[in-house]
Scaffold this motif. Structure first.
Motif, PDB file in Angstrom:
ATOM      1  N   LEU A  14      21.509   5.310  63.646  1.00 23.84           N
ATOM      2  CA  LEU A  14      20.797   6.063  62.859  1.00 23.84           C
ATOM      3  C   LEU A  14      21.927   6.503  61.848  1.00 23.84           C
ATOM      4  N   HIS A  15      21.969   6.575  60.533  1.00 24.59           N
ATOM      5  CA  HIS A  15      23.205   6.817  59.654  1.00 24.59           C
ATOM      6  C   HIS A  15      23.636   8.295  59.312  1.00 24.59           C
ATOM      7  N   ALA A  16      24.691   8.494  59.767  1.00 29.21           N
ATOM      8  CA  ALA A  16      25.543   9.817  59.328  1.00 29.21           C
ATOM      9  C   ALA A  16      24.568  11.196  59.702  1.00 29.21           C
ATOM     10  N   VAL A  17      24.230  11.348  60.835  1.00 30.44           N
ATOM     11  CA  VAL A  17      23.680  12.411  61.205  1.00 30.44           C
ATOM     12  C   VAL A  17      24.610  13.601  60.789  1.00 30.44           C
ATOM     13  N   GLN A  18      24.145  14.759  60.219  1.00 30.26           N
ATOM     14  CA  GLN A  18      25.250  15.889  59.998  1.00 30.26           C
ATOM     15  C   GLN A  18      24.354  17.239  59.837  1.00 30.26           C
ATOM     16  N   ASP A  19      24.911  18.182  59.557  1.00 24.03           N
ATOM     17  CA  ASP A  19      24.384  19.541  59.471  1.00 24.03           C
ATOM     18  C   ASP A  19      23.279  19.718  58.522  1.00 24.03           C
ATOM     19  N   ASN A  20      23.481  19.040  57.102  1.00 20.53           N
ATOM     20  CA  ASN A  20      22.494  19.153  56.087  1.00 20.53           C
ATOM     21  C   ASN A  20      21.311  18.222  56.248  1.00 20.53           C
ATOM     22  N   ASN A  21      21.329  17.109  57.167  1.00 22.49           N
ATOM     23  CA  ASN A  21      20.032  16.019  57.160  1.00 22.49           C
ATOM     24  C   ASN A  21      19.688  16.069  58.466  1.00 22.49           C
ATOM     25  N   GLN A  22      20.052  16.636  59.420  1.00 21.21           N
ATOM     26  CA  GLN A  22      19.511  16.292  60.959  1.00 21.21           C
ATOM     27  C   GLN A  22      17.899  16.473  60.863  1.00 21.21           C
ATOM     28  N   HIS A  23      17.530  17.564  60.017  1.00 21.37           N
ATOM     29  CA  HIS A  23      16.097  18.040  59.885  1.00 21.37           C
ATOM     30  C   HIS A  23      15.097  16.983  59.452  1.00 21.37           C
ATOM     31  N   MET A  24      15.651  15.957  58.602  1.00 18.59           N
ATOM     32  CA  MET A  24      15.046  14.816  58.247  1.00 18.59           C
ATOM     33  C   MET A  24      14.692  13.716  59.297  1.00 18.59           C
ATOM     34  N   TYR A  25      15.874  13.654  60.120  1.00 15.15           N
ATOM     35  CA  TYR A  25      15.642  12.605  61.280  1.00 15.15           C
ATOM     36  C   TYR A  25      14.606  13.279  62.217  1.00 15.15           C
ATOM     37  N   ASP A  26      14.534  14.620  62.233  1.00 18.90           N
ATOM     38  CA  ASP A  26      13.633  15.288  63.062  1.00 18.90           C
ATOM     39  C   ASP A  26      12.116  15.430  62.632  1.00 18.90           C
ATOM     40  N   ASN A  27      12.141  15.579  61.315  1.00 18.36           N
ATOM     41  CA  ASN A  27      10.663  15.622  60.684  1.00 18.36           C
ATOM     42  C   ASN A  27      10.052  14.259  60.622  1.00 18.36           C
ATOM     43  N   TYR A  28      10.983  13.347  60.471  1.00 20.52           N
ATOM     44  CA  TYR A  28      10.334  12.016  60.079  1.00 20.52           C
ATOM     45  C   TYR A  28      10.180  11.023  61.478  1.00 20.52           C
ATOM     46  N   HIS A  29      10.552  11.848  62.677  1.00 22.72           N
ATOM     47  CA  HIS A  29      10.533  11.348  64.023  1.00 22.72           C
ATOM     48  C   HIS A  29      11.369  10.149  64.102  1.00 22.72           C
ATOM     49  N   LEU A  30      12.309  10.232  63.597  1.00 18.02           N
ATOM     50  CA  LEU A  30      13.360   8.868  63.657  1.00 18.02           C
ATOM     51  C   LEU A  30      13.617   8.489  65.075  1.00 18.02           C
ATOM     52  N   TRP A  31      13.985   9.720  65.941  1.00 15.98           N
ATOM     53  CA  TRP A  31      14.355   9.628  67.195  1.00 15.98           C
ATOM     54  C   TRP A  31      13.344   8.386  68.023  1.00 15.98           C
ATOM     55  N   ASP A  32      12.082   8.995  67.779  1.00 19.51           N
ATOM     56  CA  ASP A  32      11.178   8.101  68.410  1.00 19.51           C
ATOM     57  C   ASP A  32      11.014   6.737  67.880  1.00 19.51           C
ATOM     58  N   TRP A  33      11.120   6.638  66.570  1.00 22.34           N
ATOM     59  CA  TRP A  33      11.176   5.361  65.727  1.00 22.34           C
ATOM     60  C   TRP A  33      12.161   4.247  66.502  1.00 22.34           C
ATOM     61  N   ILE A  34      13.519   4.990  66.614  1.00 20.63           N
ATOM     62  CA  ILE A  34      14.413   4.091  67.144  1.00 20.63           C
ATOM     63  C   ILE A  34      14.419   3.609  68.640  1.00 20.63           C
ATOM     64  N   ARG A  35      13.914   4.515  69.314  1.00 23.40           N
ATOM     65  CA  ARG A  35      13.544   4.284  70.610  1.00 23.40           C
ATOM     66  C   ARG A  35      12.287   3.254  70.806  1.00 23.40           C
ATOM     67  N   GLY A  36      11.333   3.154  69.801  1.00 20.95           N
ATOM     68  CA  GLY A  36      10.542   2.210  69.785  1.00 20.95           C
ATOM     69  C   GLY A  36      11.043   0.992  69.476  1.00 20.95           C
ATOM     70  N   LEU A  37      11.986   0.782  68.507  1.00 21.62           N
ATOM     71  CA  LEU A  37      12.644  -0.410  68.187  1.00 21.62           C
ATOM     72  C   LEU A  37      13.291  -1.192  69.585  1.00 21.62           C
ATOM     73  N   LYS A  38      13.676  -0.292  70.400  1.00 25.85           N
ATOM     74  CA  LYS A  38      14.646  -0.522  71.559  1.00 25.85           C
ATOM     75  C   LYS A  38      13.226  -1.160  72.624  1.00 25.85           C
ATOM     76  N   GLU A  39      12.416  -0.400  72.531  1.00 21.15           N
ATOM     77  CA  GLU A  39      11.327  -0.991  73.758  1.00 21.15           C
ATOM     78  C   GLU A  39      10.732  -2.173  73.086  1.00 21.15           C
ATOM     79  N   GLN A  40      10.701  -2.431  71.970  1.00 20.52           N
ATOM     80  CA  GLN A  40      10.023  -3.775  71.335  1.00 20.52           C
ATOM     81  C   GLN A  40      11.171  -4.764  71.541  1.00 20.52           C
TER      82      GLN A  40
END
Ligand code: SF4
Ligand code: SF4
Length: 275
Positions: A14-40
């Motif tokens: 996931l690209h360039a997590v920082q103070d002013n953008n982590q909410h996007m990774y959280d709100n769009y559930h990108l943590w679950d999304w990237i884990r899903g890529l690994k599971e697949q």
């Protein structure tokens, strides 16, 4: 992946997590999304590249203990630099046992030609080694490092990198001592001692990105890299839609600065050197 000609990716960030953008990774559930890529089986390892401080890194590595690796900005000039906090982030990564890749090992090319005082220290220790090789071997010798991402733009740089990264030898105790001297010399070089706290920017009536302009100017002051300083200044200035010379000298920022920096004077200097 079709264009890469592969069935899976070994490392995916996931690209360039920082103070002013982590909410996007959280709100769009990108943590679950990237884990899903690994599971697949689409990716083998997941992580994120990181541009914030150790408190946020600590929280992220605690919240996502299954992370496989992270990417950190580390180089010998930024270990104690307040806007990067490379040492503190490295310590957090080690405490969690998370391996890391290194970006900016040569600080955008600045450490390929460090200040004269630093060059003299490296030359005295080994006149045959390139300054870039010192910088890259510094991070490649760290515990937990997976790989060092070194930007190279010429064949000569590729040859230099390959010459010491094949059959790699970590820094000796003597070489570590050379770095202690080099870092001390670097700290003595004249620069704007801005910590990037941003206390000055909220009340600026002109919306001047003061710490970002100072960061650009430090490229010239510390590393004598005027081209890079101008490039960074222009990029920041265009994004903010304002110049250093737009300062109206109201003094709000100087009253707010915990470092008591002469911001108005510095901005005038930035305007005359970089605009
Ligand atoms: S002195 Fe200049 S930079 Fe500082 S707050 Fe006023 S306009 Fe902004
Ligand atoms: S308040 Fe001072 S130290 Fe903080 S970002 Fe502004 S100029 Fe830098």
């Amino acid at each position: 992946m079709e264009r890469l000609g592969v069935d899976y990716l070994d490392y995916y960030l996931l690209h360039a997590v920082q103070d002013n953008n982590q909410h996007m990774y959280d709100n769009y559930h990108l943590w679950d999304w990237i884990r899903g890529l690994k599971e697949q089986g689409i990716i083998r390892r997941w992580g994120f590249s990181f541009h914030a401080g150790p408190d946020r890194l600590e929280r992220l590595l605690t919240d996502y203990p299954d992370i496989d690796f992270i990417q950190l900005q580390i180089n010998y000039a930024d270990m104690e630099e307040p806007s990067v906090q490379a040492q503190a982030n490295y310590d957090v990564a080690r405490a969690h046992g998370v391996p890391f890749t290194v970006m900016e090992p040569v600080k955008g090319g600045s450490l390929a030609v460090p200040p004269r005082a630093v060059r003299e220290i490296f030359d005295a220790a080994n006149p045959d080694a390139s300054y870039a090789s010192w910088a890259i071997r510094y991070v490649a010798s760290m515990e937990g490092v997976l790989t060092v991402l070194s930007g190279m733009s010429t064949l000569e740089q590729v040859r230099d990198n390959v010459s010491y990264m094949c059959d790699f030898k970590p820094l000796s105790a003597e070489e570590q001592a050379v770095f202690a001297k080099a870092q001390e010399a670097l700290a003595q070089v004249h620069q704007y001692k801005c910590t990037g706290c941003h206390y000055c920017t909220d009340g600026c009536p002109m919306g001047i990105p003061i710490p970002d302009f100072f960061k650009a100017m430090n490229r010239k002051l510390i590393f004598e890299n005027e081209a890079e300083a101008k490039r960074r200044y222009q990029q920041t200035s265009e994004k903010a839609g304002v110049n250093a010379s737009d300062c109206i000298a109201c003094g709000q920022c100087e009253a707010a600065c915990p470092q008591r920096l002469p911001i108005i004077e510095y901005l005038a200097e930035v305007a005359s050197e970089l605009e």
